[in-house]
Scaffold this motif. Structure first.
Motif, PDB file in Angstrom:
ATOM      1  N   LEU A 130       0.829  -1.207   0.000  1.00  0.00           N
ATOM      2  CA  LEU A 130       0.000   0.000   0.000  1.00  0.00           C
ATOM      3  C   LEU A 130       0.868   1.263   0.000  1.00  0.00           C
ATOM      4  CD1 LEU A 130      -2.854   1.224   0.151  1.00  0.00           C
ATOM      5  CD2 LEU A 130      -2.710   1.055   2.645  1.00  0.00           C
ATOM      6  N   THR A 131       1.925   1.253   0.794  1.00  0.00           N
ATOM      7  CA  THR A 131       2.807   2.418   0.872  1.00  0.00           C
ATOM      8  C   THR A 131       3.508   2.672  -0.465  1.00  0.00           C
ATOM      9  OG1 THR A 131       3.130   1.945   3.226  1.00  0.00           O
ATOM     10  CG2 THR A 131       4.682   3.477   2.211  1.00  0.00           C
ATOM     11  N   ALA A 132       3.903   1.614  -1.150  1.00  0.00           N
ATOM     12  CA  ALA A 132       4.518   1.772  -2.478  1.00  0.00           C
ATOM     13  C   ALA A 132       3.551   2.469  -3.426  1.00  0.00           C
ATOM     14  CB  ALA A 132       4.908   0.396  -3.039  1.00  0.00           C
ATOM     15  N   ARG A 133       2.276   2.131  -3.339  1.00  0.00           N
ATOM     16  CA  ARG A 133       1.266   2.741  -4.211  1.00  0.00           C
ATOM     17  C   ARG A 133       1.029   4.215  -3.846  1.00  0.00           C
ATOM     18  NH1 ARG A 133      -2.767  -1.606  -6.556  1.00  0.00           N
ATOM     19  NH2 ARG A 133      -1.255  -3.284  -6.857  1.00  0.00           N
ATOM     20  N   ILE A 134       1.105   4.511  -2.565  1.00  0.00           N
ATOM     21  CA  ILE A 134       0.959   5.918  -2.155  1.00  0.00           C
ATOM     22  C   ILE A 134       2.111   6.745  -2.716  1.00  0.00           C
ATOM     23  CG2 ILE A 134       0.942   7.494  -0.165  1.00  0.00           C
ATOM     24  CD1 ILE A 134      -0.367   5.144   1.428  1.00  0.00           C
ATOM     25  N   LEU A 135       3.322   6.226  -2.622  1.00  0.00           N
ATOM     26  CA  LEU A 135       4.493   6.932  -3.162  1.00  0.00           C
ATOM     27  C   LEU A 135       4.336   7.175  -4.664  1.00  0.00           C
ATOM     28  CD1 LEU A 135       7.343   5.088  -1.241  1.00  0.00           C
ATOM     29  CD2 LEU A 135       6.837   7.536  -1.090  1.00  0.00           C
ATOM     30  N   ALA A 136       3.863   6.143  -5.377  1.00  0.00           N
ATOM     31  CA  ALA A 136       3.665   6.276  -6.827  1.00  0.00           C
ATOM     32  C   ALA A 136       2.581   7.303  -7.130  1.00  0.00           C
ATOM     33  CB  ALA A 136       3.299   4.914  -7.433  1.00  0.00           C
ATOM     34  N   LYS A 137       1.499   7.279  -6.337  1.00  0.00           N
ATOM     35  CA  LYS A 137       0.389   8.218  -6.547  1.00  0.00           C
ATOM     36  C   LYS A 137       0.841   9.657  -6.290  1.00  0.00           C
ATOM     37  CE  LYS A 137      -4.222   9.089  -6.734  1.00  0.00           C
ATOM     38  NZ  LYS A 137      -5.392   8.246  -6.589  1.00  0.00           N
ATOM     39  N   GLN A 138       1.635   9.847  -5.249  1.00  0.00           N
ATOM     40  CA  GLN A 138       2.118  11.195  -4.934  1.00  0.00           C
ATOM     41  C   GLN A 138       2.993  11.741  -6.063  1.00  0.00           C
ATOM     42  OE1 GLN A 138       3.896  10.416  -1.072  1.00  0.00           O
ATOM     43  NE2 GLN A 138       2.108  11.225   0.016  1.00  0.00           N
ATOM     44  N   LYS A 139       3.685  10.836  -6.743  1.00  0.00           N
ATOM     45  CA  LYS A 139       4.548  11.242  -7.856  1.00  0.00           C
ATOM     46  C   LYS A 139       3.715  11.633  -9.078  1.00  0.00           C
ATOM     47  CE  LYS A 139       8.877  11.440  -9.323  1.00  0.00           C
ATOM     48  NZ  LYS A 139       9.760  12.442  -8.713  1.00  0.00           N
ATOM     49  N   THR A 140       2.681  10.817  -9.377  1.00  0.00           N
ATOM     50  CA  THR A 140       1.885  11.060 -10.596  1.00  0.00           C
ATOM     51  C   THR A 140       0.768  12.074 -10.373  1.00  0.00           C
ATOM     52  OG1 THR A 140       0.481   9.143 -10.068  1.00  0.00           O
ATOM     53  CG2 THR A 140       2.337   8.757 -11.573  1.00  0.00           C
ATOM     54  N   HIS A 141       0.300  12.220  -9.113  1.00  0.00           N
ATOM     55  CA  HIS A 141      -0.782  13.168  -8.802  1.00  0.00           C
ATOM     56  C   HIS A 141      -0.373  14.092  -7.663  1.00  0.00           C
ATOM     57  CE1 HIS A 141      -3.025  10.050 -10.956  1.00  0.00           C
ATOM     58  NE2 HIS A 141      -3.945  10.959 -11.184  1.00  0.00           N
ATOM     59  N   PRO A 142       0.546  15.022  -7.909  1.00  0.00           N
ATOM     60  CA  PRO A 142       0.964  15.912  -6.812  1.00  0.00           C
ATOM     61  C   PRO A 142      -0.157  16.847  -6.350  1.00  0.00           C
ATOM     62  CG  PRO A 142       1.949  16.592  -8.901  1.00  0.00           C
ATOM     63  CD  PRO A 142       1.258  15.291  -9.166  1.00  0.00           C
ATOM     64  N   LEU A 170       9.695  -2.130  13.533  1.00  0.00           N
ATOM     65  CA  LEU A 170       8.791  -2.684  12.520  1.00  0.00           C
ATOM     66  C   LEU A 170       8.753  -1.786  11.289  1.00  0.00           C
ATOM     67  CD1 LEU A 170       5.826  -3.886  14.783  1.00  0.00           C
ATOM     68  CD2 LEU A 170       7.418  -5.348  13.511  1.00  0.00           C
ATOM     69  N   ILE A 171       8.755  -0.474  11.508  1.00  0.00           N
ATOM     70  CA  ILE A 171       8.757   0.466  10.387  1.00  0.00           C
ATOM     71  C   ILE A 171      10.049   0.339   9.581  1.00  0.00           C
ATOM     72  CG2 ILE A 171       8.952   2.940   9.826  1.00  0.00           C
ATOM     73  CD1 ILE A 171       6.754   3.474  11.896  1.00  0.00           C
ATOM     74  N   GLN A 172      11.193   0.219  10.282  1.00  0.00           N
ATOM     75  CA  GLN A 172      12.466   0.057   9.562  1.00  0.00           C
ATOM     76  C   GLN A 172      12.480  -1.246   8.754  1.00  0.00           C
ATOM     77  OE1 GLN A 172      14.611   2.268   8.940  1.00  0.00           O
ATOM     78  NE2 GLN A 172      14.151   3.812  10.497  1.00  0.00           N
ATOM     79  N   ASN A 173      11.862  -2.297   9.294  1.00  0.00           N
ATOM     80  CA  ASN A 173      11.747  -3.564   8.554  1.00  0.00           C
ATOM     81  C   ASN A 173      10.915  -3.368   7.292  1.00  0.00           C
ATOM     82  OD1 ASN A 173      13.225  -4.841  10.519  1.00  0.00           O
ATOM     83  ND2 ASN A 173      11.455  -5.755  11.557  1.00  0.00           N
ATOM     84  N   ASP A 174       9.829  -2.599   7.421  1.00  0.00           N
ATOM     85  CA  ASP A 174       8.977  -2.323   6.249  1.00  0.00           C
ATOM     86  C   ASP A 174       9.743  -1.515   5.201  1.00  0.00           C
ATOM     87  OD1 ASP A 174       6.709  -3.691   7.010  1.00  0.00           O
ATOM     88  OD2 ASP A 174       5.744  -1.973   7.956  1.00  0.00           O
ATOM     89  N   ILE A 175      10.544  -0.558   5.657  1.00  0.00           N
ATOM     90  CA  ILE A 175      11.336   0.253   4.712  1.00  0.00           C
ATOM     91  C   ILE A 175      12.349  -0.633   3.977  1.00  0.00           C
ATOM     92  CG2 ILE A 175      13.073   2.110   4.555  1.00  0.00           C
ATOM     93  CD1 ILE A 175      11.518   3.516   6.840  1.00  0.00           C
ATOM     94  N   SER A 176      12.976  -1.549   4.710  1.00  0.00           N
ATOM     95  CA  SER A 176      13.918  -2.488   4.068  1.00  0.00           C
ATOM     96  C   SER A 176      13.206  -3.326   3.017  1.00  0.00           C
ATOM     97  CB  SER A 176      14.544  -3.423   5.119  1.00  0.00           C
ATOM     98  OG  SER A 176      15.263  -2.684   6.067  1.00  0.00           O
ATOM     99  N   ALA A 177      11.997  -3.797   3.347  1.00  0.00           N
ATOM    100  CA  ALA A 177      11.227  -4.608   2.393  1.00  0.00           C
ATOM    101  C   ALA A 177      10.836  -3.790   1.169  1.00  0.00           C
ATOM    102  CB  ALA A 177       9.976  -5.179   3.072  1.00  0.00           C
ATOM    103  N   LEU A 178      10.484  -2.526   1.385  1.00  0.00           N
ATOM    104  CA  LEU A 178      10.134  -1.644   0.263  1.00  0.00           C
ATOM    105  C   LEU A 178      11.309  -1.525  -0.704  1.00  0.00           C
ATOM    106  CD1 LEU A 178       7.846   0.414  -0.690  1.00  0.00           C
ATOM    107  CD2 LEU A 178       9.262   2.162   0.369  1.00  0.00           C
ATOM    108  N   HIS A 179      12.512  -1.305  -0.173  1.00  0.00           N
ATOM    109  CA  HIS A 179      13.709  -1.209  -1.014  1.00  0.00           C
ATOM    110  C   HIS A 179      14.012  -2.546  -1.698  1.00  0.00           C
ATOM    111  CE1 HIS A 179      15.130   2.858  -0.232  1.00  0.00           C
ATOM    112  NE2 HIS A 179      14.779   2.707   1.035  1.00  0.00           N
TER     113      HIS A 179
END
Length: 455
Positions: A130-142, A170-179
């Motif tokens: 979900l967070t990956a999609r938010i990042l993509a949305k923020q890029k395409t729809h500022p 847990l958040i740092q683990n999620d960030i690692s997974a995102l990368h």
């Protein structure tokens, strides 16, 4: 096998006082954003809303279908239907038609090639997806979107200063997974910004569920997240595909604040507030939490010749909370027969002190019913459901989705076991609640009416 009602609008924002809804387009009619005393920003009615009336709807800013429902629901619109078309490349995403597939490509492309590369090892959590999609949305729809008329994603509260070491880890683990899982189509902000975003998602994400409260996916609905919490909510949030709809479940007068519930309301005051503090960092001060008037019934003790001492009751409540947590963890690695054994043993032990209507008994019965449904032991599921429904109707507010889904499960079980009279009666009770909570024209309501007609 989800725990009861863990996922309607289970998340919302506890907000600071900054920011307005500038640039958001026309606001929902009859509603305004305001400063709620002691709660930060909130939503207030400017006119009367009747029970069952739609206050507003909000399309998902970003959403993700849960992996377990792939092939059953369209990845784009969450429609449930037979014969969905699959993505020709990854073969793991399914769509209603070419239009849905094209519309979803900006989001699906984040995952498509990675799923091909990683194969069975592609397993980011739903929060990461979900967070990956938010990042993509923020890029395409500022610019501000249709979902942000009252509150923008950027203005979500993160409660960063209140996160303990475990939550930060847990958040740092999620960030690692995102990368790890998202590299080809992603531009990442710096780590500090990602920490804030994950904290915002954890506090403001919603779980989308179907009519039986089975988990369908996760989403961000910014305008819905503006509403504050009450354990006696006057609205309920339901989902029509990937659109959230907010309807009145009590009469709302001009000037009234609009309240939803962030949590499952089955449990007693102390448990509810433990959950609110842990997930949303506040203690509720609603009428129900101040009076605790339902707690006695929710913690009902068996009628015995020798009433148990306060210490015995306290110890059994502690045991009940521990076994609920043990079962939650055990679902990830134990077999259905082992899970059922945990339920039966705990019910046997708690039953020496607690009445069957006690919420801790009901919780374990609900889990046992879930195991029975999973293993297709229909008679076993029905036995548990029959014990659950009456106390559910007493403990939950009027027009509760938990009560509606239990009537629905019972109705379908009765009909499957060829008890037409009981099945028809149960489905009608489910429809009566769902017509208020979902609206009379909701696809789920229409579908259940068709089931009734077929019998």
């Amino acid at each position: 096998m989800t725990s009861p009602g863990t996922g309607r609008a289970t998340r919302a924002t506890r907000a600071s006082s900054s920011s307005s809804s500038e640039g958001a387009g026309p606001l929902p009619e009859g509603l305004e954003r305001f400063q709620s005393p002691g709660k930060g920003r909130g939503l207030r009615a400017l006119r009367r809303f009747a029970v069952g009336e739609l206050l507003f709807s909000c399309p998902a800013y970003a959403c993700v279908l849960t992996v377990n429902e792939r092939g059953n629901h369209c990845e784009r619109c969450f429609a449930r239907k037979e014969g969905l078309s699959r993505c020709g490349r990854c073969k793991q995403a399914f769509y209603c038609n070419v239009e849905c597939q094209k519309e979803d490509w900006p989001m699906h492309k984040l995952e498509c090639s990675a799923m091909c590369v990683f194969g069975q090892n592609w397993n980011p959590s739903e929060t990461v997806r979900l967070t990956a999609r938010i990042l993509a949305k923020q890029k395409t729809h500022p610019e501000r979107t249709e979902s942000e008329k009252l509150l923008s994603v950027e203005d979500f509260e993160s409660h960063l200063d209140q996160l303990d070491n475990e939550k930060m880890e847990l958040i740092q683990n999620d960030i690692s997974a995102l990368h790890h899982f998202y590299s080809k189509h992603m531009e990442y902000p710096e780590n500090a910004a990602l920490v804030v975003l994950f904290a915002q998602v954890n506090c403001n994400g919603f779980t989308i569920e179907d009519e039986e409260l089975s988990h369908l996916g996760s989403a961000i609905f910014p305008d819905v997240a503006l509403m504050n919490h009450s354990c006696c909510p006057n609205v309920i949030v339901t989902y029509k595909g990937t659109v959230a709809e907010v309807r009145a479940v009590q009469e709302i007068e001009p000037g009234d604040e609009v309240f939803t519930s962030y949590i499952d309301l089955l449990y007693p005051t102390e448990d509810r507030n433990d959950r609110l503090r842990d997930s949303y960092f506040f203690t509720c001060g609603c009428r129900e939490c101040i009076t605790k008037e339902k707690d006695k019934d929710k913690l009902e003790i068996r009628k015995l010749n020798e009433p148990p001492s306060a210490e015995v009751i306290r110890d059994m409540i502690k045991y009940a909370r521990n076994v609920i947590e043990e079962f939650r963890r055990a679902k990830h690695y134990k077999s259905p027969s082992e899970l059922l054994e945990i339920c039966e043993l705990s019910l046997d032990k708690m039953g020496s002190v607690f009445a069957e209507s006690n919420v801790y008994m009901l919780h374990m019965m609900y889990q046992a019913m879930g195991v029975c449904l999973y293993t297709q032991d229909w008679e076993g599921a029905l036995r548990y459901g029959q014990k659950i429904i009456k106390p559910y109707s007493k403990h939950y507010p009027l027009f509760s989705l938990n009560v509606a889904s239990m009537w629905l499960k019972l109705g379908r079980l009765y009909l499957g076991l060829e008890n037409k009279a009981a099945g028809t009666k149960a489905l009608k009770k489910a429809i009566a609640i769902m017509e208020i909570a979902h609206g009379k024209d909701h696809p789920y309501v229409i579908e259940i009416k068709k089931e009734l007609e077929a019998h």
